[in-house]
Write a protein that holds these residues in place. Structure first.
Motif, short mmCIF file in Angstrom:
data_model
loop_
_atom_site.label_atom_id
_atom_site.label_comp_id
_atom_site.label_asym_id
_atom_site.label_seq_id
_atom_site.Cartn_x
_atom_site.Cartn_y
_atom_site.Cartn_z
N SER A 34 16.22 -18.64 3.97
CA SER A 34 15.54 -18.00 5.11
C SER A 34 14.56 -16.93 4.66
O SER A 34 13.93 -16.28 5.50
CB SER A 34 16.58 -17.40 6.06
OG SER A 34 17.23 -16.29 5.46
N GLY A 35 14.47 -16.70 3.33
CA GLY A 35 13.45 -15.80 2.82
C GLY A 35 13.95 -14.48 2.29
O GLY A 35 13.14 -13.63 1.89
N THR A 36 15.25 -14.26 2.23
CA THR A 36 15.80 -12.99 1.73
C THR A 36 16.50 -13.24 0.39
O THR A 36 17.47 -13.99 0.33
CB THR A 36 16.80 -12.40 2.73
OG1 THR A 36 16.15 -12.19 3.98
CG2 THR A 36 17.34 -11.06 2.23
N PRO A 37 16.02 -12.61 -0.69
CA PRO A 37 16.64 -12.82 -2.01
C PRO A 37 18.02 -12.18 -2.07
O PRO A 37 18.18 -10.99 -1.84
CB PRO A 37 15.66 -12.13 -2.98
CG PRO A 37 14.96 -11.11 -2.13
CD PRO A 37 14.87 -11.70 -0.76
N ILE A 38 19.02 -12.99 -2.39
CA ILE A 38 20.39 -12.50 -2.47
C ILE A 38 21.20 -13.50 -3.28
O ILE A 38 20.86 -14.69 -3.33
CB ILE A 38 20.99 -12.31 -1.05
CG1 ILE A 38 22.29 -11.51 -1.11
CG2 ILE A 38 21.20 -13.65 -0.37
CD1 ILE A 38 22.84 -11.14 0.26
N THR A 39 22.27 -13.04 -3.93
CA THR A 39 23.11 -13.93 -4.72
C THR A 39 24.55 -13.86 -4.23
O THR A 39 24.96 -12.91 -3.56
CB THR A 39 23.09 -13.53 -6.21
OG1 THR A 39 23.67 -12.23 -6.35
CG2 THR A 39 21.67 -13.52 -6.75
N GLY A 40 25.31 -14.89 -4.58
CA GLY A 40 26.73 -14.89 -4.24
C GLY A 40 27.46 -13.75 -4.92
O GLY A 40 28.39 -13.16 -4.35
N ALA A 41 27.04 -13.42 -6.15
CA ALA A 41 27.67 -12.31 -6.88
C ALA A 41 27.47 -10.99 -6.14
O ALA A 41 28.36 -10.14 -6.09
CB ALA A 41 27.10 -12.22 -8.29
N TYR A 42 26.26 -10.82 -5.54
CA TYR A 42 25.99 -9.59 -4.81
C TYR A 42 26.87 -9.50 -3.57
O TYR A 42 27.41 -8.43 -3.24
CB TYR A 42 24.52 -9.51 -4.42
CG TYR A 42 24.17 -8.26 -3.64
CD1 TYR A 42 24.06 -7.03 -4.26
CD2 TYR A 42 23.98 -8.31 -2.26
CE1 TYR A 42 23.75 -5.88 -3.56
CE2 TYR A 42 23.68 -7.17 -1.53
CZ TYR A 42 23.56 -5.95 -2.19
OH TYR A 42 23.27 -4.82 -1.48
N LEU A 43 27.05 -10.62 -2.86
CA LEU A 43 27.93 -10.62 -1.70
C LEU A 43 29.36 -10.29 -2.10
O LEU A 43 30.05 -9.54 -1.40
CB LEU A 43 27.87 -11.98 -1.00
CG LEU A 43 26.61 -12.28 -0.19
CD1 LEU A 43 26.61 -13.72 0.30
CD2 LEU A 43 26.49 -11.33 1.00
N SER A 44 29.80 -10.84 -3.21
CA SER A 44 31.15 -10.53 -3.69
C SER A 44 31.28 -9.05 -4.02
O SER A 44 32.31 -8.42 -3.74
CB SER A 44 31.46 -11.37 -4.94
OG SER A 44 31.46 -12.75 -4.62
N LYS A 45 30.21 -8.48 -4.59
CA LYS A 45 30.22 -7.06 -4.93
C LYS A 45 30.32 -6.20 -3.66
O LYS A 45 31.06 -5.21 -3.62
CB LYS A 45 28.96 -6.71 -5.71
CG LYS A 45 28.88 -5.25 -6.15
CD LYS A 45 27.61 -5.00 -6.94
CE LYS A 45 27.49 -3.52 -7.32
NZ LYS A 45 26.24 -3.26 -8.08
N LEU A 46 29.59 -6.59 -2.61
CA LEU A 46 29.66 -5.86 -1.34
C LEU A 46 31.07 -5.87 -0.78
O LEU A 46 31.52 -4.89 -0.18
CB LEU A 46 28.69 -6.46 -0.32
CG LEU A 46 27.20 -6.19 -0.50
CD1 LEU A 46 26.42 -6.87 0.62
CD2 LEU A 46 26.91 -4.70 -0.51
N MET A 47 31.77 -6.97 -0.97
CA MET A 47 33.12 -7.11 -0.41
C MET A 47 34.16 -6.31 -1.21
O MET A 47 35.26 -6.09 -0.73
CB MET A 47 33.51 -8.59 -0.36
CG MET A 47 32.65 -9.41 0.59
SD MET A 47 32.97 -11.19 0.50
CE MET A 47 34.62 -11.26 1.18
N LYS A 48 33.79 -5.88 -2.41
CA LYS A 48 34.73 -5.15 -3.26
C LYS A 48 34.37 -3.68 -3.42
O LYS A 48 35.21 -2.87 -3.82
CB LYS A 48 34.79 -5.80 -4.64
CG LYS A 48 35.30 -7.24 -4.63
CD LYS A 48 35.19 -7.87 -6.00
CE LYS A 48 35.64 -9.33 -5.98
NZ LYS A 48 35.48 -9.97 -7.31
#
Length: 412
Positions: A43-57
């Motif tokens: 959808s045009g927003t740069p993001i990684t699965g690792a970053y999402l995991s980091k947000l959750m921790k």
């Protein structure tokens, strides 16, 4: 409008809850961080699965506003509710089963839409060409089963099949006998005869060329049935008390109306899906003049500026042009005086070629209501006849629309 306080749930806990609740329709399992990141990146927003995991921790996560908005849009919630910020309170509407991710409940302050984000993405993506598979509705059967909370084991036992066979049925590689298919549809709560007949006709391969076929796995069943009814009608009698018939709308009006429907959080995916659907319906029915339309619109709906003055003037001009088409009869029911106002508001009355009986669709908040009882249908037919007598004559419609346009210009 009231205000809610700060959400007591932290961002990591909120993300964990949302990931547990948001189900991938292809696998029936919660989305992984990697899958979510891939969809958000698309959808045009740069993001990684690792970053999402980091947000959750993380103990003190600080995503940028762009990232927060993109993540919230993926889950179909507001950025404010995701971050636990003070936001306008929006009373959560009553939902039918299946309009939210499995086991999800709207939290205070969330704007919840009729179709959640993952369902909109599914509809946008279309359908892998299941017309080539033996069982065209296997994927839909899986969604119906999951929506009803029925296990594979329970469903297989009901039709006396091995669980492995039913899995193959749901992937589309194995066909079902009509009797077994009917049994499963009843088990899954598909009791309306028109909805059941639609799925059976799709299973038989009779709808492979229908323009709406690509949405068979991504749209609510009641809406698919509506699209099929509309597509097969020879005459549509309509009354709109607070809006404009979709087949007569401009694309600017569609966008403005959809934003109003989803206020205060009009996710672009929802808006553009609505535009896409209306455009396809108009291309099929209006551009080819495949159906005759007899619409009565309440004057107040024409004066209610959805969007801005330019949008409304564009709509009026479009309606004036539509009245010059051979397949459109349009009347305006004035406000005030001894005018007929039917109890219950807007409705669409479909007539089909041949002996098929008329049916009526009545708009509701979450899903439209299909009326097919002959006595009730006759009441709507009488209501439309009374409206046609109450409204200005068809011959006066163009002059009435021009007068309304002048009023809008004067006010704007």
């Amino acid at each position: 409008m009231g205000l809610i306080g700060v959400n007591s749930m932290s961002l990591p806990a909120r993300l964990k809850q949302l990931f547990q609740q948001t189900i991938d329709p292809e696998t029936g399992l919660p989305y992984t961080q990697r899958q979510a990141a891939k969809i958000i990146r698309a959808s045009g927003t740069p993001i990684t699965g690792a970053y999402l995991s980091k947000l959750m921790k993380s103990e003190n996560p600080t995503p940028s506003i762009q990232i927060a908005v993109a993540i919230a849009r993926f889950f179909g919630v507001t950025a404010e509710s995701l971050l636990g910020q003070t936001a306008p309170f929006v009373p959560p509407p009553i939902h039918s089963r299946g309009t939210l991710p499995v086991n999800a409940t709207p939290l205070p302050g969330e704007a919840v839409h009729p179709f959640p984000a993952h369902q909109v993405r599914q509809a946008h993506a279309g359908l892998v060409n299941q017309a080539r598979l033996p069982n065209r509705i296997g994927g839909r059967l899986r969604l119906l089963r999951e929506d009803k909370g029925v296990s594979i084991a329970e469903a297989a036992a009901t039709v006396e099949l091995d669980e492995a066979v039913l899995v193959d049925v749901e992937t589309g590689t194995v066909e079902l006998e009509t009797a077994d298919l009917n049994t499963l549809l009843v088990l899954y709560g598909v009791v309306d005869p028109y909805e059941r007949d639609l799925l059976l006709s799709v299973a038989r391969g009779e709808r492979d060329t229908a323009w709406w076929y690509s949405y068979i796995h991504g749209m609510p069943l009641w809406f698919l049935t509506y699209l099929a009814m509309e597509d097969g009608a020879s005459l549509i009698r309509s009354y709109f008390s607070d809006g404009i018939p979709p087949l007569l709308q401009t694309m600017d009006y569609v966008r403005a109306a959809r934003r109003a429907t989803h206020h205060p959080d009009p996710a672009p995916e929802h808006v553009e899906l609505a535009v896409r659907l209306v455009a396809e319906r108009q291309a099929r029915l209006m551009d080819t003049q495949a159906v005759k339309i007899w619409a009565v619109i309440q004057e107040s709906a024409l004066l209610n500026m959805v969007g801005n003055v330019e949008v409304q003037i564009g709509l009026i001009n479009h309606l004036i042009e539509a009245t010059r088409q051979g397949n459109v009869a349009l009347q305006v029911n004035r406000t005030g005086g001894s005018r007929y106002l039917p109890r219950g508001g807007s409705f669409n009355l479909f007539r089909f070629p041949g002996p098929a009986p008329d049916v009526v669709y009545v708009p509701r908040l979450v899903s439209d209501n299909l009326v097919h009882d002959p006595l009730e249908v006759s009441e709507y037919l009488q209501a439309h006849s009374r409206l046609s007598l109450s409204a200005e004559p068809i011959s006066e419609t163009e002059s009435v629309l021009k007068a309304i346009r002048d009023r809008i210009i004067a006010v704007g």
